[in-house]
Design an enzyme around this catalytic site. Structure first.
Site, mmCIF file in Angstrom:
data_model
loop_
_atom_site.group_PDB
_atom_site.id
_atom_site.type_symbol
_atom_site.label_atom_id
_atom_site.label_comp_id
_atom_site.label_asym_id
_atom_site.label_seq_id
_atom_site.Cartn_x
_atom_site.Cartn_y
_atom_site.Cartn_z
ATOM 1 C CE LYS A 103 -36.886 -40.946 -137.476
ATOM 2 N NZ LYS A 103 -36.880 -39.484 -137.348
ATOM 3 N NE ARG B 188 -32.915 -32.068 -137.349
ATOM 4 C CZ ARG B 188 -33.583 -33.123 -136.895
ATOM 5 N NH1 ARG B 188 -33.022 -33.935 -136.019
ATOM 6 N NH2 ARG B 188 -34.811 -33.386 -137.303
ATOM 7 C CE1 TYR C 295 -12.422 -61.576 -125.955
ATOM 8 C CE2 TYR C 295 -14.717 -60.904 -126.178
ATOM 9 C CZ TYR C 295 -13.598 -61.541 -126.680
ATOM 10 O OH TYR C 295 -13.661 -62.151 -127.904
ATOM 11 C CG MET D 65 -19.312 -58.630 -132.508
ATOM 12 S SD MET D 65 -18.233 -58.970 -133.911
ATOM 13 C CE MET D 65 -16.774 -58.054 -133.495
HETATM 14 C C1 PLP Z 1 -38.058 -39.035 -136.529
HETATM 15 C C2 PLP Z 1 -38.913 -37.901 -136.887
HETATM 16 C C3 PLP Z 1 -40.225 -37.776 -136.370
HETATM 17 C C4 PLP Z 1 -40.762 -38.676 -135.274
HETATM 18 O O1 PLP Z 1 -40.325 -38.228 -134.030
HETATM 19 P P1 PLP Z 1 -40.843 -38.942 -132.690
HETATM 20 O O2 PLP Z 1 -40.260 -38.116 -131.607
HETATM 21 O O3 PLP Z 1 -40.280 -40.327 -132.717
HETATM 22 O O4 PLP Z 1 -42.316 -38.949 -132.745
HETATM 23 C C5 PLP Z 1 -41.020 -36.755 -136.850
HETATM 24 N N1 PLP Z 1 -40.560 -35.884 -137.765
HETATM 25 C C6 PLP Z 1 -39.315 -35.946 -138.267
HETATM 26 C C7 PLP Z 1 -38.878 -34.938 -139.265
HETATM 27 C C8 PLP Z 1 -38.439 -36.949 -137.837
HETATM 28 O O5 PLP Z 1 -37.189 -36.993 -138.318
#
Ligand code: PLP
Length: 338
Positions: free
Chosen positions: A33, A117, A247, A292
């Site tokens: 992701k 969550r 800056y 930036m």
């Molecule tokens: C991001 C995520 C993971 C991976 O977590 P890590 O701590 O990076 O291994 C696993 N399961 C879900 C649902 C996540 O959102």
């Protein structure tokens, strides 16, 4: 713009450790992701596929489409289908949006085992299965997420226990619909809490990239950071004693000093809170405010190593390696160095 350099050796080292820990490559789902935690989704997908990984996890359908050729199945954590692709599994995080899933899509049910969550309450498992079936969806998995596997506490045990218990019910209720379910609970930290992996799969993100940090009293595997960030020099000058740079002139030279400006700024993911106090792994000081698109360092090297472990930069700004990695600019050049 700066360059992200990636090490295949480090990635292989990490995958070897993870494979050994969970008992086989076929149990690993690589979490890609957010552009593979900034590493570059397609690059990491290819390398993971070459290693023999067949499962992946992303957040969005758009991300899944980008890497679909590399894997047998891709779990989409938080999105709704616009296509029915047999490789894509969509997470059901809540029953209230079930109608948004196209008929015939494969889904996996997220259960709330204590993180509170996302996910369905444990006592709603049967109701969730019936609702999924009524919507014309195929459930192919049941999952949950650990809230504190990286810290020494009993939370991990309670969530593990709750998941193992609901597994039995899920298998029983799922029979009615002849679903073939897979079960997965662990993130990176979770897989190192036990020497045996009792689930069908684990979802590994940060450990893959070599930036897992566990409490010091917990196992700390010898993972290696895959990513390093490098800046290319834009210009060099000699500051006279008393001249101030950037800056608001936050840094003042106390003697004549050679400084250079490099092509990375906060727009590229160099968190501005590191201004005027960060020091690179080679001992080079960051001088004054981060702009930036650029930042000034006490160096005249053409190419400057900014960090080779995101956790170190994170420490300088009071956050975690995950955030530093995930915020790295998508447009940065990315290349393998070994
Ligand atoms: C991001 C995520 C993971 C991976 O977590 P890590 O701590 O990076 O291994 C696993 N399961 C879900 C649902 C996540 O959102």
């Amino acid at each position: 713009m700066g360059t992200i350099k990636l090490s295949r050796e480090a990635l292989k080292n990490n995958l070897d450790i993870i494979t050994h820990q969970v008992g086989g490559k076929d149990k690993i789902a690589v979490v890609l992701k957010d552009n593979a935690y900034g590493h570059g989704a397609v690059l990491i997908a290819q390398a993971a596929r070459d290693y023999g990984i067949t499962h992946a996890v992303v957040r969005l359908e758009r991300e899944a489409l980008e890497i679909s050729e590399f894997f047998e199945d891709i779990l989409i954590l938080s999105d709704f289908p616009t296509v029915v692709n047999p490789k894509f599994h969509y997470v059901v995080n809540s029953l209230c949006y079930l109608k948004k899933f196209l008929k015939g899509t494969k889904v996996e049910l997220k259960m709330d085992t204590g993180m509170h969550r996302n996910g369905v309450r444990i006592d709603e498992l049967k109701k969730a299965f019936d609702a999924i079936a009524a919507q014309g969806l195929e459930c192919v998995g049941v999952m949950s997420h650990l809230k504190s596997a990286d810290t020494l506490s009993s939370e991990w045990f309670w969530q593990r226990y709750a998941f193992d218990t609901l597994k039995k019910d899920a298998l029983k209720f799922g029979q009615k619909y002849q679903w073939n379910l897979r079960f997965h609970l662990s993130n990176s930290a979770g897989i190192f809490r036990s020497s045996e992996c009792s689930d069908d799969m684990v979802r590994v993100g940060i450990a893959l990239y070599g930036c897992l940090q566990m409490d010091i009293s917990l196992p700390n595997p010898q993972l290696q950071s895959v990513l390093s960030l490098w800046g290319d020099k834009i210009s060099t000058r000699t500051l006279r004693a008393g001249e101030r740079v950037g800056y608001n002139g936050l840094y003042e030279a106390s003697y004549d000093e050679v400084v250079s400006t490099y092509d990375l700024g906060y727009a590229n993911g160099l968190d501005r809170l590191a201004s005027n106090h960060y020091v690179t792994p080679n001992g080079v000081a960051l001088l004054g405010r981060i702009s930036m698109d650029c930042a000034t360092f006490a160096s005249d090297e053409h190419e400057l190593l900014i960090f080779d472990n995101a956790n170190e930069y994170a420490k300088a700004v009071g956050t975690i390696g995950y955030e530093i990695l995930a915020c790295l600019d998508k447009d940065l050049k990315r290349e393998w160095v070994d």
